[in-house]
Scaffold this motif. Structure first.
Motif, PDB file in Angstrom:
ATOM      1  N   ARG A  25       0.869  -1.176   0.000  1.00 45.20           N
ATOM      2  CA  ARG A  25       0.000   0.000   0.000  1.00 45.20           C
ATOM      3  C   ARG A  25       0.904   1.224   0.000  1.00 45.20           C
ATOM      4  O   ARG A  25       1.665   1.449   0.944  1.00 45.20           O
ATOM      5  N   THR A  26       0.850   1.988  -1.073  1.00 46.50           N
ATOM      6  CA  THR A  26       1.711   3.152  -1.220  1.00 46.50           C
ATOM      7  C   THR A  26       1.500   4.128  -0.070  1.00 46.50           C
ATOM      8  O   THR A  26       0.374   4.478   0.252  1.00 46.50           O
ATOM      9  N   GLY A  27       2.598   4.528   0.554  1.00 47.53           N
ATOM     10  CA  GLY A  27       2.552   5.511   1.619  1.00 47.53           C
ATOM     11  C   GLY A  27       2.134   4.968   2.979  1.00 47.53           C
ATOM     12  O   GLY A  27       2.017   5.723   3.931  1.00 47.53           O
ATOM     13  N   PHE A  28       1.924   3.668   3.065  1.00 48.21           N
ATOM     14  CA  PHE A  28       1.515   3.094   4.341  1.00 48.21           C
ATOM     15  C   PHE A  28       2.272   1.803   4.552  1.00 48.21           C
ATOM     16  O   PHE A  28       2.198   0.882   3.749  1.00 48.21           O
ATOM     17  N   GLY A  60       8.487   0.780  -1.534  1.00 48.48           N
ATOM     18  CA  GLY A  60       9.192   2.046  -1.687  1.00 48.48           C
ATOM     19  C   GLY A  60       8.295   3.099  -2.298  1.00 48.48           C
ATOM     20  O   GLY A  60       7.162   2.830  -2.693  1.00 48.48           O
ATOM     21  N   ASP A  61       8.804   4.322  -2.380  1.00 53.59           N
ATOM     22  CA  ASP A  61       8.062   5.432  -2.975  1.00 53.59           C
ATOM     23  C   ASP A  61       8.257   5.384  -4.484  1.00 53.59           C
ATOM     24  O   ASP A  61       9.074   6.117  -5.054  1.00 53.59           O
ATOM     25  N   LEU A  67       6.399   0.374 -10.275  1.00 48.74           N
ATOM     26  CA  LEU A  67       5.741  -0.772  -9.629  1.00 48.74           C
ATOM     27  C   LEU A  67       5.374  -1.836 -10.655  1.00 48.74           C
ATOM     28  O   LEU A  67       5.583  -3.030 -10.426  1.00 48.74           O
ATOM     29  N   LEU A  68       4.828  -1.412 -11.798  1.00 45.34           N
ATOM     30  CA  LEU A  68       4.426  -2.365 -12.828  1.00 45.34           C
ATOM     31  C   LEU A  68       5.637  -3.096 -13.399  1.00 45.34           C
ATOM     32  O   LEU A  68       5.613  -4.324 -13.548  1.00 45.34           O
ATOM     33  N   LEU A  69       6.687  -2.367 -13.674  1.00 49.05           N
ATOM     34  CA  LEU A  69       7.894  -2.973 -14.237  1.00 49.05           C
ATOM     35  C   LEU A  69       8.560  -3.944 -13.268  1.00 49.05           C
ATOM     36  O   LEU A  69       8.939  -5.052 -13.634  1.00 49.05           O
ATOM     37  N   LYS A  70       8.672  -3.551 -11.999  1.00 52.51           N
ATOM     38  CA  LYS A  70       9.400  -4.362 -11.023  1.00 52.51           C
ATOM     39  C   LYS A  70       8.548  -5.451 -10.375  1.00 52.51           C
ATOM     40  O   LYS A  70       9.061  -6.526 -10.064  1.00 52.51           O
ATOM     41  N   TYR A  71       7.244  -5.158 -10.132  1.00 44.58           N
ATOM     42  CA  TYR A  71       6.446  -6.064  -9.307  1.00 44.58           C
ATOM     43  C   TYR A  71       5.149  -6.540  -9.958  1.00 44.58           C
ATOM     44  O   TYR A  71       4.451  -7.375  -9.401  1.00 44.58           O
ATOM     45  N   GLY A  72       4.787  -5.981 -11.102  1.00 39.34           N
ATOM     46  CA  GLY A  72       3.630  -6.476 -11.842  1.00 39.34           C
ATOM     47  C   GLY A  72       2.287  -5.933 -11.396  1.00 39.34           C
ATOM     48  O   GLY A  72       1.255  -6.529 -11.685  1.00 39.34           O
ATOM     49  N   PHE A  73       2.249  -4.805 -10.702  1.00 38.70           N
ATOM     50  CA  PHE A  73       0.974  -4.198 -10.309  1.00 38.70           C
ATOM     51  C   PHE A  73       1.135  -2.690 -10.210  1.00 38.70           C
ATOM     52  O   PHE A  73       2.249  -2.175 -10.240  1.00 38.70           O
ATOM     53  N   ASN A  78      -1.793   6.904  -6.137  1.00 39.17           N
ATOM     54  CA  ASN A  78      -0.353   6.839  -5.961  1.00 39.17           C
ATOM     55  C   ASN A  78       0.223   8.256  -6.008  1.00 39.17           C
ATOM     56  O   ASN A  78       0.335   8.842  -7.084  1.00 39.17           O
ATOM     57  N   PRO A  79       0.598   8.819  -4.858  1.00 34.96           N
ATOM     58  CA  PRO A  79       1.136  10.181  -4.845  1.00 34.96           C
ATOM     59  C   PRO A  79       2.506  10.295  -5.521  1.00 34.96           C
ATOM     60  O   PRO A  79       2.977  11.401  -5.761  1.00 34.96           O
ATOM     61  N   HIS A  80       3.116   9.177  -5.855  1.00 31.47           N
ATOM     62  CA  HIS A  80       4.442   9.186  -6.484  1.00 31.47           C
ATOM     63  C   HIS A  80       4.351   8.988  -7.990  1.00 31.47           C
ATOM     64  O   HIS A  80       5.361   8.766  -8.652  1.00 31.47           O
ATOM     65  N   GLN A  81       3.131   9.069  -8.515  1.00 31.82           N
ATOM     66  CA  GLN A  81       2.936   8.923  -9.961  1.00 31.82           C
ATOM     67  C   GLN A  81       3.642  10.065 -10.676  1.00 31.82           C
ATOM     68  O   GLN A  81       3.488  11.228 -10.292  1.00 31.82           O
TER      69      GLN A  81
END
Length: 86
Positions: A25-28, A60-61, A67-73, A78-81
């Motif tokens: 969960r981004t940011g949490f 990570g932020d 996220l899609l490239l590294k982890y597939g989701f 997402n405040p880091h978009q």
């Protein structure tokens, strides 16, 4: 000393199947993988969590493209978009 948070030191590559059982969960972030003496990896909460509450691990932020490239989701919101500028 003996405990270092995951990501705070260089580690050998290893599999941690149960660490992947936690949702991102981004940011949490309320749980983290720690390395103890002897190289033992332990997943622990990093602050008080109410009984029955879901545990989250954050990768990570990262932007959604990372996220899609590294982890597939992706994560929304997402405040880091990021949006590249021409």
């Amino acid at each position: 000393g003996g405990e270092e948070g995951f990501g705070e030191e260089e580690l050998d590559v290893f599999l941690a199947p149960m660490a992947d059982a936690l949702n991102h969960r981004t940011g949490f972030n309320n749980a983290r993988l720690f390395v103890e003496e002897g190289g033992v990896r332990v997943m622990r909460t990093i602050h008080a969590v109410p009984a029955g509450a879901e545990l989250f691990n954050t990768y990570g932020d990262l932007s959604n493209s990372e996220l899609l490239l590294k982890y597939g989701f992706i994560s929304t919101p997402n405040p880091h978009q990021l949006a590249p500028l021409p």
